[in-house]
Structures are given as structure tokens and as C-alpha cells.
Scaffold this active site. Structure first.
Site, PDB file in Angstrom:
ATOM      1  N   ASN A 116       0.816  -1.223   0.000  1.00 38.13           N
ATOM      2  CA  ASN A 116       0.000   0.000   0.000  1.00 38.13           C
ATOM      3  C   ASN A 116       0.851   1.277   0.000  1.00 38.13           C
ATOM      4  OD1 ASN A 116      -2.427   1.795   0.882  1.00 38.13           O
ATOM      5  ND2 ASN A 116      -0.933   2.008   2.550  1.00 38.13           N
TER       6      ASN A 116
ATOM      7  N   TYR B 243       3.880   9.228 -11.307  1.00 39.06           N
ATOM      8  CA  TYR B 243       2.870   8.450 -10.580  1.00 39.06           C
ATOM      9  C   TYR B 243       2.102   7.508 -11.515  1.00 39.06           C
ATOM     10  CZ  TYR B 243      -0.901   7.509  -7.217  1.00 39.06           C
ATOM     11  OH  TYR B 243      -1.795   6.896  -6.368  1.00 39.06           O
TER      12      TYR B 243
ATOM     13  N   LYS C  62       2.254   3.348 -11.303  1.00 44.14           N
ATOM     14  CA  LYS C  62       1.013   2.626 -10.978  1.00 44.14           C
ATOM     15  C   LYS C  62       0.609   1.700 -12.133  1.00 44.14           C
ATOM     16  CE  LYS C  62       0.260   4.035  -6.791  1.00 44.14           C
ATOM     17  NZ  LYS C  62       0.381   3.089  -5.674  1.00 44.14           N
TER      18      LYS C  62
ATOM     19  N   THR D 101      -6.878  11.527   2.198  1.00 53.10           N
ATOM     20  CA  THR D 101      -5.629  11.268   2.918  1.00 53.10           C
ATOM     21  C   THR D 101      -4.646  12.409   2.655  1.00 53.10           C
ATOM     22  OG1 THR D 101      -4.574  10.178   1.049  1.00 53.10           O
ATOM     23  CG2 THR D 101      -5.898   8.767   2.485  1.00 53.10           C
TER      24      THR D 101
HETATM   25  N1  LIG Z   1      -5.459   8.907  -1.650  1.00 52.22           N
HETATM   26  C1  LIG Z   1      -5.898   8.660  -2.859  1.00 52.22           C
HETATM   27  O1  LIG Z   1      -6.812   9.338  -3.371  1.00 52.22           O
HETATM   28  C2  LIG Z   1      -5.337   7.504  -3.640  1.00 52.22           C
HETATM   29  C3  LIG Z   1      -5.876   7.271  -4.928  1.00 52.22           C
HETATM   30  C4  LIG Z   1      -5.378   6.206  -5.655  1.00 52.22           C
HETATM   31  C5  LIG Z   1      -4.391   5.409  -5.128  1.00 52.22           C
HETATM   32  N2  LIG Z   1      -3.877   5.672  -3.893  1.00 52.22           N
HETATM   33  C6  LIG Z   1      -2.826   4.786  -3.382  1.00 52.22           C
HETATM   34  O2  LIG Z   1      -3.185   4.327  -2.093  1.00 52.22           O
HETATM   35  C7  LIG Z   1      -1.998   4.067  -1.327  1.00 52.22           C
HETATM   36  C8  LIG Z   1      -2.089   4.775   0.016  1.00 52.22           C
HETATM   37  O3  LIG Z   1      -2.118   6.172  -0.243  1.00 52.22           O
HETATM   38  P1  LIG Z   1      -2.598   7.254   0.834  1.00 52.22           P
HETATM   39  O4  LIG Z   1      -3.505   8.151   0.114  1.00 52.22           O
HETATM   40  O5  LIG Z   1      -3.028   6.587   2.076  1.00 52.22           O
HETATM   41  O6  LIG Z   1      -1.223   8.019   1.047  1.00 52.22           O
HETATM   42  P2  LIG Z   1      -0.588   8.719   2.361  1.00 52.22           P
HETATM   43  O7  LIG Z   1      -1.649   9.187   3.266  1.00 52.22           O
HETATM   44  O8  LIG Z   1       0.383   9.712   1.823  1.00 52.22           O
HETATM   45  O9  LIG Z   1       0.188   7.512   3.066  1.00 52.22           O
HETATM   46  C9  LIG Z   1       1.263   6.899   2.404  1.00 52.22           C
HETATM   47  C10 LIG Z   1       1.812   5.753   3.225  1.00 52.22           C
HETATM   48  O10 LIG Z   1       2.968   5.244   2.520  1.00 52.22           O
HETATM   49  C11 LIG Z   1       4.105   5.304   3.374  1.00 52.22           C
HETATM   50  N3  LIG Z   1       5.302   5.726   2.645  1.00 52.22           N
HETATM   51  C12 LIG Z   1       5.447   6.841   1.886  1.00 52.22           C
HETATM   52  N4  LIG Z   1       6.727   6.983   1.489  1.00 52.22           N
HETATM   53  C13 LIG Z   1       7.411   5.913   2.020  1.00 52.22           C
HETATM   54  C14 LIG Z   1       8.761   5.513   1.987  1.00 52.22           C
HETATM   55  N5  LIG Z   1       9.700   6.252   1.375  1.00 52.22           N
HETATM   56  N6  LIG Z   1       9.128   4.375   2.608  1.00 52.22           N
HETATM   57  C15 LIG Z   1       8.194   3.624   3.272  1.00 52.22           C
HETATM   58  N7  LIG Z   1       6.894   3.973   3.346  1.00 52.22           N
HETATM   59  C16 LIG Z   1       6.504   5.105   2.738  1.00 52.22           C
HETATM   60  C17 LIG Z   1       3.765   6.379   4.408  1.00 52.22           C
HETATM   61  O11 LIG Z   1       4.449   6.122   5.629  1.00 52.22           O
HETATM   62  P3  LIG Z   1       5.690   7.000   6.173  1.00 52.22           P
HETATM   63  O12 LIG Z   1       5.484   8.400   5.723  1.00 52.22           O
HETATM   64  O13 LIG Z   1       5.632   6.787   7.646  1.00 52.22           O
HETATM   65  O14 LIG Z   1       6.876   6.351   5.562  1.00 52.22           O
HETATM   66  C18 LIG Z   1       2.264   6.190   4.592  1.00 52.22           C
HETATM   67  O15 LIG Z   1       2.015   5.206   5.565  1.00 52.22           O
HETATM   68  C19 LIG Z   1      -0.827   4.543  -2.190  1.00 52.22           C
HETATM   69  O16 LIG Z   1      -0.250   3.451  -2.872  1.00 52.22           O
HETATM   70  C20 LIG Z   1      -1.492   5.475  -3.183  1.00 52.22           C
HETATM   71  O17 LIG Z   1      -0.760   5.598  -4.381  1.00 52.22           O
HETATM   72  C21 LIG Z   1      -4.331   6.691  -3.132  1.00 52.22           C
END
Ligand SMILES: NC(=O)c1ccc[n+]([C@@H]2O[C@H](COP(=O)([O-])OP(=O)(O)OC[C@H]3O[C@@H](n4cnc5c(N)ncnc54)[C@H](OP(=O)(O)O)[C@@H]3O)[C@@H](O)[C@H]2O)c1
Length: 243
Positions: free
Chosen positions: A79, A146, A150, A181
Site C-alpha cells: 500500500n 505516478y 502505478k 488522505t
Molecule cells: N489517496 C488517494 O486518493 C489515492 C488514490 C489512488 C491510489 N492511492 C494509493 O493508495 C496508497 C495509500 O495512499 P494514501 O492516500 O493513504 O497516502 P498517504 O496518506 O500519503 O500515506 C502513504 C503511506 O505510505 C508510506 N510511505 C510513503 N513513502 C514511504 C517511503 N519512502 N518508505 C516507506 N513507506 C513510505 C507512508 O508512511 P511514512 O510516511 O511513515 O513512511 C504512509 O504510511 C498509495 O499506494 C497510493 O498511491 C491513493
């Protein structure tokens, strides 16, 4: 018998909601990996701090991340993700491109590969869920890094699924929809010149159109629990409702 979840990006956003969902399932042991440790002090949770932006440590730790044991079910949810530098092609920095590919593509590829190697002989139900995005199949200006990573992880997942058709492994590449988020916060802070769609993304927030991380986590958990109802590798949580 116990079940095992290995989850990346558990410290906030969607990953945190997935973590909470599985912490309620007593049968699960959870290994959670992000840079940040939450220090939740839960007996069934092991937190590992790793930075996927620099992969040397992950490369060395891979063989230690997947415990052996008599598990009923083993799930890997890749994730962790980063939106990357929101800039048009021609203005991207080399370092940012490398970091983006490390976090969004190479880390989940490494973990998927190591998971299959570690558990190929296990009789447990085994599921790999790579979190992709609608952006995998939709070019967005400013999201060159991105969208590309993906799309690539979705294809990698499809290849692994094809290779393992007659096995106990199931593979999913899941688009979670547009989720409220920190990643969406970052998107809304982009420069309009770099990201022409910014007003649309700001309106998702003001109009209350973003999905809650909790709802999306519940849907992902449903999908994984009822995986036989979902035949395709590519899934989008917006395409099904909870019963
Ligand atoms: N939010 C959306 O609308 C959306 C839409 C489509 C897909 N997604 C996908 O859903 C997933 C979760 O996204 P989110 O929206 O929850 O993002 P988020 O709130 O920014 O959280 C990202 C997570 O990834 C971890 N992460 C980021 N950089 C990292 C690194 N260098 N090493 C290890 N861990 C890392 C962060 O932990 P730390 O900062 O503690 O490392 C955090 O737990 C992602 O794959 C994203 O691409 C999200």
C-alpha cells in the site's frame, strides 16, 4: 490456526485504516512497514521502519520479512505510495524519478517476488494485493511519475497472476478510488501550471466527494476475504458495494 498480514504504508491514510481493520481480527499477526513507527503496543503487531526511497536496506532485509509458520492465510498488501513530484515531463528531477520508482514500483516488486518465493510451498491461502490507482490507465498532466509506476505495478501483478494460475496464490491490483488522505492534501497543493486538473481535485474535498480511508479499507478487507467472488486481477473498489 493463525493468519498473517504483511502491510506497507501502515502509518497513515489508507494503510492506517487497513491496519485498524485487521487489528480487530484476532486471528491475524501483522507485520507493518513504513518509515514511521506508530508504537501502538499491540501484541499481534510488529512494526518495521524502512525507507523505500532508498532500497539498500530493504534488499538486505527481504529474506527476514516473511516468517515461516503454519498459517491458515497469508496476505501481502503493498500500500505504501507517494504521489511524486507533480511537474510536467521536461521539468522532473532525476532524484525524484528514482525515489518515485523505488517507492511505488521496485519496493512492491521486491516484496511480491520475495513473498512468492517464501510461501510457494505453503498450503495456506495466499493473497497479494498491490494498491494501484485509476491513474494507472488514465494519463494525468503533471503525474508522469505516478501514472507510470502505478501502470507498471498493475502489469507486474497481472504477469505474476498469469504465472500462478493453477496455484494457491491470488493476485489483485486494486484502485482505491479518491481517498481523503495526506496524498490528496499534497495534490491540492500543486502548482496550477504544473497540474491543470487542480480545481477539480480541490472541489472533491469541498464537495465531500472523497472516500473515507475507513470505508475503502473495509472494502479491501471484504475483497480479500471473499476473493473467490472477484475473478479479475484488476479491481476498483468503486465497482462494488458492500453487502
Ligand atoms: N489517496 C488517494 O486518493 C489515492 C488514490 C489512488 C491510489 N492511492 C494509493 O493508495 C496508497 C495509500 O495512499 P494514501 O492516500 O493513504 O497516502 P498517504 O496518506 O500519503 O500515506 C502513504 C503511506 O505510505 C508510506 N510511505 C510513503 N513513502 C514511504 C517511503 N519512502 N518508505 C516507506 N513507506 C513510505 C507512508 O508512511 P511514512 O510516511 O511513515 O513512511 C504512509 O504510511 C498509495 O499506494 C497510493 O498511491 C491513493
Amino acid at each position: 490456526m493463525k493468519s498473517l498480514l504483511i502491510l506497507t504504508g501502515h502509518s497513515k491514510g489508507l494503510g492506517r485504516a487497513i491496519l485498524n481493520t485487521y487489528l480487530e481480527k484476532d486471528e491475524f499477526e501483522i507485520i507493518a512497514i513504513s518509515r514511521t513507527r506508530l508504537e501502538l503496543n499491540k501484541p499481534n503487531l510488529t512494526e518495521i521502519s524502512l525507507d523505500f526511497g532508498e532500497l539498500d536496506v530493504l534488499e538486505n532485509e527481504l529474506s527476514n520479512l516473511f516468517p515461516s509458520g503454519d498459517f491458515n492465510e497469508i496476505i501481502l498488501i503493498n500500500n505504501a505510495g507517494w504521489i511524486g513530484e507533480i511537474k510536467p515531463v521536461g521539468s522532473l528531477q532525476v532524484k525524484s524519478m528514482r525515489t518515485q520508482i523505488n517507492i511505488n514500483l521496485l519496493a512492491p516488486m521486491y516484496l511480491t517476488n520475495a513473498f512468492v518465493a517464501a510461501y510457494k510451498d505453503s498450503k495456506a491461502k495466499k493473497i497479494i494485493c498491490n494498491i494501484s490507482s485509476g491513474a494507472a490507465s488514465k494519463p494525468m498532466e503533471g503525474w508522469g511519475e505516478y501514472c507510470s509506476t502505478k501502470a507498471a505495478i498493475a502489469m507486474f501483478t497481472k504477469v505474476a497472476a498469469k504465472e500462478n494460475q493453477d496455484s494457491e496464490f491470488r493476485f489483485f491490483s486494486v484502485a482505491p478510488g479518491i481517498v481523503d488522505t495526506q496524498m490528496q492534501d499534497e495534490i491540492r497543493q500543486a502548482d496550477e501550471l504544473d497540474f491543470p486538473q487542480i480545481e477539480r481535485f480541490k472541489s472533491y474535498k469541498t464537495n465531500g466527494d472523497l472516500s473515507s480511508p475507513e470505508m475503502v479499507a473495509t472494502k479491501i478487507s471484504y475483497l480479500l476475504e471473499h476473493e473467490s467472488e472477484f475473478q479479475d486481477v484488476i479491481q476498483d473498489v468503486r465497482n462494488f458495494d458492500l453487502p
